[in-house]
Write a protein that holds these residues in place. Structure first.
Motif, PDB file in Angstrom:
ATOM      1  N   VAL A 137       0.874  -1.169   0.000  1.00 48.35           N
ATOM      2  CA  VAL A 137       0.000   0.000   0.000  1.00 48.35           C
ATOM      3  C   VAL A 137       0.911   1.219   0.000  1.00 48.35           C
ATOM      4  O   VAL A 137       1.874   1.268   0.780  1.00 48.35           O
ATOM      5  N   ILE A 138       0.639   2.170  -0.875  1.00 53.50           N
ATOM      6  CA  ILE A 138       1.355   3.434  -0.860  1.00 53.50           C
ATOM      7  C   ILE A 138       0.396   4.514  -0.371  1.00 53.50           C
ATOM      8  O   ILE A 138      -0.686   4.697  -0.939  1.00 53.50           O
ATOM      9  N   LEU A 139       0.806   5.213   0.699  1.00 52.65           N
ATOM     10  CA  LEU A 139       0.026   6.305   1.258  1.00 52.65           C
ATOM     11  C   LEU A 139       0.649   7.637   0.884  1.00 52.65           C
ATOM     12  O   LEU A 139       1.873   7.770   0.830  1.00 52.65           O
ATOM     13  N   ASN A 140      -0.205   8.606   0.646  1.00 51.00           N
ATOM     14  CA  ASN A 140       0.257   9.972   0.417  1.00 51.00           C
ATOM     15  C   ASN A 140      -0.751  10.920   1.043  1.00 51.00           C
ATOM     16  O   ASN A 140      -1.933  10.900   0.697  1.00 51.00           O
ATOM     17  N   ARG A 141      -0.278  11.704   2.002  1.00 51.98           N
ATOM     18  CA  ARG A 141      -1.142  12.659   2.696  1.00 51.98           C
ATOM     19  C   ARG A 141      -2.389  11.979   3.263  1.00 51.98           C
ATOM     20  O   ARG A 141      -3.504  12.423   3.041  1.00 51.98           O
ATOM     21  N   SER A 142      -2.162  10.847   3.904  1.00 48.30           N
ATOM     22  CA  SER A 142      -3.160  10.064   4.642  1.00 48.30           C
ATOM     23  C   SER A 142      -4.025   9.165   3.761  1.00 48.30           C
ATOM     24  O   SER A 142      -4.776   8.345   4.278  1.00 48.30           O
ATOM     25  N   LYS A 143      -3.918   9.277   2.436  1.00 48.41           N
ATOM     26  CA  LYS A 143      -4.794   8.522   1.542  1.00 48.41           C
ATOM     27  C   LYS A 143      -4.034   7.408   0.815  1.00 48.41           C
ATOM     28  O   LYS A 143      -2.855   7.543   0.498  1.00 48.41           O
ATOM     29  N   THR A 144      -4.739   6.320   0.537  1.00 48.90           N
ATOM     30  CA  THR A 144      -4.167   5.251  -0.270  1.00 48.90           C
ATOM     31  C   THR A 144      -4.191   5.660  -1.742  1.00 48.90           C
ATOM     32  O   THR A 144      -5.247   5.963  -2.293  1.00 48.90           O
ATOM     33  N   ILE A 145      -3.004   5.675  -2.379  1.00 45.11           N
ATOM     34  CA  ILE A 145      -2.945   6.054  -3.792  1.00 45.11           C
ATOM     35  C   ILE A 145      -2.570   4.876  -4.694  1.00 45.11           C
ATOM     36  O   ILE A 145      -2.708   4.969  -5.911  1.00 45.11           O
ATOM     37  N   LEU A 146      -2.114   3.787  -4.103  1.00 46.54           N
ATOM     38  CA  LEU A 146      -1.821   2.585  -4.888  1.00 46.54           C
ATOM     39  C   LEU A 146      -1.807   1.399  -3.935  1.00 46.54           C
ATOM     40  O   LEU A 146      -1.291   1.475  -2.827  1.00 46.54           O
TER      41      LEU A 146
END
Length: 314
Positions: A213-222
Motif C-alpha cells: 500500500v502506498i500512502l500519500n497525505r493520509s490517503k491510499t494512492i496505490l
C-alpha cells in the motif's frame, strides 16, 4: 491465520492523519506499508496495535479482533524504546516476560539472538585477560544507535511472534548490519511468519514484499500485489550501454532519455516495439552494444510516479 485491516481512519481536529486504510494478508509473507513522511504509516501501525484510538475501522487477526495481550506480536518501533539507564539483559528478560516467555527460556533465546546479532559483548560480562577485572554489561545509553537498534530488534523477536511489525527497521544501519537484518528477515519469512514493514528504503522493501500500500497525505494512492502492479506498467525502462554517443538514435526512435553517463543510458520507451526498433537501428549502424536491458519499473520509480501524480491532482 489472516490479518484483515478494514477502513482504519483517524483525525486530529480538522487534520486527517489516516483515511480509510484497508488491506488483507491471507497468507504468510511481507506486506509493505509505504509513504512519504507524514503520510500516515506510523499512525496506521499504532492504530492496528491499539496504541492509538481509532475514529473507525477494525483489525482482525485469525478472524478475531487483534488483541496485543492475547496475540503473539513482535513490534520494532521507529522510535526506539529502551530504558537508557538499565542493564540490557534485565530489560530483555522483562520484555520477554511481558510476552509470556519464562525467565529460563528468555535467557536461552537471548543467548541465541545475542550471537546472531553480534551483541554478546554488550549483554555479558567480558574479561580481557585471566586476572583482569570483568567489564560490566552495557546499559542502553552506552550503545551506538545501530547497536540499540539490534537490541530493540531482538526484543521484537524474543517471543517467536507469529506477526512481526517493523517500522523503519533498517533506518540508520551501516551496510554490514543492514545485511544482517536482511538475512534475519528472510529467515523469519522462511519460518512462515507474517510481516508488515514500513520503510523508505524501496530496494530493501522490494526484495521482501509481495503486496503493498502506498500512502500519500493520509490517503491510499496505490495498492495491490507488487508483481501485478509492475506488470501493469509494462517493460518500458531501458538500460543501455554502448561504446559511443547515440543521442541522435534515441531522439529518432521517439524514446525519452532519462540520464546518460559515459555512454550508459537510462531511457523510457513507450513499449517493447519501440525498444526493439532502437536496437535494430543500432545494430544496422554497427554500434557495439554492451548492455541492453528492458525491464519493468522499480518500486522506487513507481512510488515517485504515483506520489507525483497524486500531488498534481490535489
Amino acid at each position: 491465520m489472516s490479518l484483515v485491516v478494514n477502513d482504519l481512519s483517524k483525525k486530529y481536529g480538522e487534520k486527517t492523519a489516516l483515511e480509510s486504510l484497508s488491506f488483507t494478508m491471507e497468507k504468510p509473507g511481507v506486506f509493505a506499508l509505504l509513504g512519504t513522511n507524514g503520510a500516515g504509516k506510523t499512525t496506521a501501525i499504532r492504530m492496528m496495535l491499539n496504541m492509538l484510538s481509532r475514529d473507525k475501522g477494525t483489525v482482525l487477526w485469525a478472524d478475531k479482533p487483534l488483541d496485543t495481550t492475547a496475540c503473539n506480536i513482535g513490534y520494532l518501533a521507529e522510535e526506539r524504546g529502551l530504558y537508557p539507564k538499565y542493564e540490557l539483559m534485565d530489560q530483555l528478560i522483562y520484555f520477554a516476560g511481558l510476552r509470556g516467555v519464562s525467565r529460563s527460556e528468555a535467557k536461552k533465546r537471548i543467548r541465541y539472538w545475542a550471537e546472531r546479532l553480534e551483541v554478546e559483548e554488550y549483554l555479558y560480562a567480558q574479561k580481557t585477560a585471566p586476572k583482569a577485572k570483568a567489564i560490566k554489561p552495557k546499559k542502553a545509553d552506552q550503545l551506538s544507535k545501530g547497536n540499540q537498534q539490534k537490541i530493540q530488534f531482538m526484543t521484537a523477536l524474543l517471543s517467536d511472534p507469529d506477526l512481526i511489525i517493523l517500522d523503519e527497521p533498517m533506518s540508520g544501519l551501516d551496510p554490514v548490519n543492514t545485511d544482517l537484518f536482511r538475512d534475519i528477515i528472510h529467515e523469519e519469512i522462511d519460518k512462515g511468519k507474517y510481516l508488515i514493514m514500513s520503510s523508505h528504503q524501496m530496494a530493501t522493501v522490494e526484495e521482501f514484499c509481495t503486496d503493498i500500500v502506498i500512502l500519500n497525505r493520509s490517503k491510499t494512492i496505490l495498492q495491490g500485489n507488487l508483481n501485478d502492479i509492475k506488470k501493469s506498467y509494462g517493460r518500458v525502462n531501458l538500460s543501455l550501454k554502448v561504446e559511443q554517443n547515440i543521442d541522435t538514435f534515441i531522439q529518432a526512435s521517439g524514446a525519452v532519455m532519462i540520464s546518460e553517463k559515459e555512454h550508459e543510458y537510462e531511457i523510457k520507451v513507450a513499449n517493447e516495439a519501440q525498444a526493439n526498433e532502437l536496437l535494430r537501428a543500432l545494430i544496422e549502424q554497427h554500434i557495439q552494444i554492451i548492455r541492453f536491458d528492458l525491464r519493468e519499473p522499480s518500486l522506487h520509480e513507481i512510488f515517485v510516479t504515483k506520489v507525483g501524480e497524486a500531488n498534481e491532482t490535489e
